[in-house]
Design an enzyme around this catalytic site. Structure first.
Site, PDB file in Angstrom:
ATOM      1  N   HIS A 226       0.843  -1.209   0.000  1.00  0.00           N
ATOM      2  CA  HIS A 226       0.000   0.000   0.000  1.00  0.00           C
ATOM      3  C   HIS A 226       0.873   1.252   0.000  1.00  0.00           C
ATOM      4  CE1 HIS A 226      -3.957   1.918   1.601  1.00  0.00           C
ATOM      5  NE2 HIS A 226      -3.318   2.723   0.767  1.00  0.00           N
TER       6      HIS A 226
ATOM      7  N   HIS B  17       1.446   5.163  -2.014  1.00  0.00           N
ATOM      8  CA  HIS B  17       1.034   6.235  -2.930  1.00  0.00           C
ATOM      9  C   HIS B  17       2.290   6.983  -3.374  1.00  0.00           C
ATOM     10  CE1 HIS B  17      -3.284   5.851  -1.869  1.00  0.00           C
ATOM     11  NE2 HIS B  17      -2.807   5.501  -0.685  1.00  0.00           N
TER      12      HIS B  17
ATOM     13  N   ARG C 172       2.388   9.162  -5.956  1.00  0.00           N
ATOM     14  CA  ARG C 172       2.060  10.460  -6.578  1.00  0.00           C
ATOM     15  C   ARG C 172       2.562  10.526  -8.022  1.00  0.00           C
ATOM     16  NH1 ARG C 172      -1.523  10.607  -2.695  1.00  0.00           N
ATOM     17  NH2 ARG C 172      -0.808  11.394  -0.689  1.00  0.00           N
TER      18      ARG C 172
ATOM     19  N   LYS D 284      -8.161  -1.263  -7.120  1.00  0.00           N
ATOM     20  CA  LYS D 284      -8.420  -0.470  -5.915  1.00  0.00           C
ATOM     21  C   LYS D 284      -9.828   0.107  -5.993  1.00  0.00           C
ATOM     22  CE  LYS D 284      -7.331   1.657  -2.019  1.00  0.00           C
ATOM     23  NZ  LYS D 284      -6.216   2.527  -1.677  1.00  0.00           N
TER      24      LYS D 284
ATOM     25  N   ASP E 275       0.815   2.475   3.846  1.00  0.00           N
ATOM     26  CA  ASP E 275      -0.072   3.518   3.311  1.00  0.00           C
ATOM     27  C   ASP E 275       0.709   4.834   3.204  1.00  0.00           C
ATOM     28  OD1 ASP E 275      -2.224   4.954   2.346  1.00  0.00           O
ATOM     29  OD2 ASP E 275      -3.254   5.106   4.268  1.00  0.00           O
TER      30      ASP E 275
END
Length: 414
Positions: free
Chosen positions: A57, A59, A61, A135, A272
């Protein structure tokens, strides 16, 4: 034999001294007896060789938000933190919701990634294309896109679905996102998995009640994760520091304790990692950077007797491979030679100045921890040693198994 790793490693839940042979980037031999090789990496006492850790998990960007993080900076952060595979979340700007954007994403990874990677695809009423995972946001989060018909999107997915489980209607009515938002969403996921028997993975469980629902469900096709920030921080930390805004929010001390009490039953730990600049955080953006701090925090927890190194390996290597059907990873002959080498005795202080993420801050600024990642190896090549990134981007996309079935301890579905 091209490379031989010598030192202490975990094998069949035991810590042993031995040798790992590496040829053509793959594990060729695991032995208690000495292996001869062209190049030897000797790991000293107090240090342990772990199989390459996987973060399901993340991110990263990039695209229009490369000022927050880029694939290059984010995967440097990953290998700095001992992570050899990142699962790229698709709620980017623009979001990954069609084949063209997915191919653009893959092209960026091929050129810029220091870690191996899995590519995600966002479902919100659109047609799925082949990806490594899917997702679904049941309620709006960063990016604002959510599924208006969760069950329909879940059925439509071509493979396992990672789910942000916060109920849309509840968070519209209660923007502070109370526990019931998570609990209600988890109930819906459980019912959907019971009905359709398709693999699902619930992200960032944060409440005691949500956790109990999942443990009681005993569904083979349903897995979940917890994050370090929900294990180490609480609502009272957020009250003192508004930068700790995150979805789902930091919870009560009772919720945090419940996660720790059941940590042996938690299949996955994932960061995350959701970086924003300090300016964006001060303007109210939700999300915390975590790629470079998750493993050190967990190593410190090992030193404090809260978990074991075997727990970390299960939750960040063995189970992610099973759950997401990764063909080319694993600590066995013929799999990629990925390793995370840690110094269990090294004491140090977490400082944002020493991190590779573009976020420019960390929730754990000034925390003193015991345990540090000192080397990261991907496919037999050292990509990070003593805080220094080595070489050029060489990340590769994971190889997925065909139709994979999973067994995380329960073969019952009821």
């Amino acid at each position: 034999m091209e490379v031989v790793l010598e030192g202490k490693f975990l094998l069949d839940k035991r810590t042993i001294e031995g040798y790992i042979g590496i040829e053509d980037g793959k594990i060729s031999k695991i032995s208690l007896r000495e292996i001869k090789g062209d190049h030897k990496i000797k790991v000293d006492k107090g240090k342990v060789i772990l199989p390459g850790l996987i973060d399901v998990h993340v991110h990263l960007r990039d695209f229009e938000e490369s000022y927050k993080e880029s694939i290059e900076s984010g995967t440097k952060a990953a290998v700095h933190g001992g992570i050899t595979v990142v699962f790229d979340m698709p709620n980017t700007k623009p979001p990954i919701m069609d084949e063209k954007t997915l191919k653009l994403r893959e092209h960026l990874f091929k050129r810029k990634s220091y870690a191996d990677y899995a590519l995600g695809f966002l479902l919100a009423g659109n047609k799925p294309v082949e990806a490594d995972f899917y997702k679904i946001f049941m309620g709006a989060s960063t990016g604002g896109i959510y599924s208006k018909n969760f069950e329909e999107d879940y059925i439509r997915a071509l493979d396992i679905v990672s789910i942000h489980a916060e109920d849309y209607e509840i968070i519209q009515k209660y923007p502070e996102r109370p526990p019931i938002a998570e609990i209600r969403a988890i109930e819906r996921v459980i019912e959907a998995v019971k009905t359709h028997k398709k693999p699902a993975h619930i992200c960032h469980i944060s409440t005691a009640k949500g956790l109990k629902l999942l443990l009681d469900s005993r569904l083979e096709m349903l897995s979940f994760e917890v994050t370090p920030h929900h294990l180490f921080l609480t609502r009272s930390d957020y009250d003192k520091n508004p930068l700790l805004k995150v979805y789902p929010p930091l919870r009560s001390e009772e919720d945090r304790i419940a996660l720790w009490k059941n940590i042996d039953k938690v299949p996955v730990i994932a960061s995350d990692h959701a970086p924003h600049t300090l300016e964006d955080k001060e303007a109210g953006a939700a999300g915390l950077p975590g790629l470079e701090t998750e493993v050190p925090l967990l190593l410190d927890a090992v030193n404090k007797g809260l978990i074991t190194l075997q727990d970390i390996v299960e939750k960040m290597h063995i189970n992610p491979i099973k759950i997401f059907g990764i063909e080319n990873k694993g600590f066995e002959k013929g799999k990629d030679a990925d390793f995370t080498i840690v110094d269990m005795k090294r004491e140090w202080t977490i400082r944002a100045d020493n991190l590779y993420t573009k976020a420019g801050w960390t929730p754990y600024e000034g925390w003193r921890v015991k345990g540090k990642v000192i080397m990261t190896i991907i496919r037999g090549e050292v990509v990070m040693e003593e805080d220094e990134i080595i070489g050029k981007p060489r990340g590769e996309r994971i190889v997925k198994k065909g139709k994979h079935r999973r067994n995380l301890g329960s073969s019952e579905e009821h």
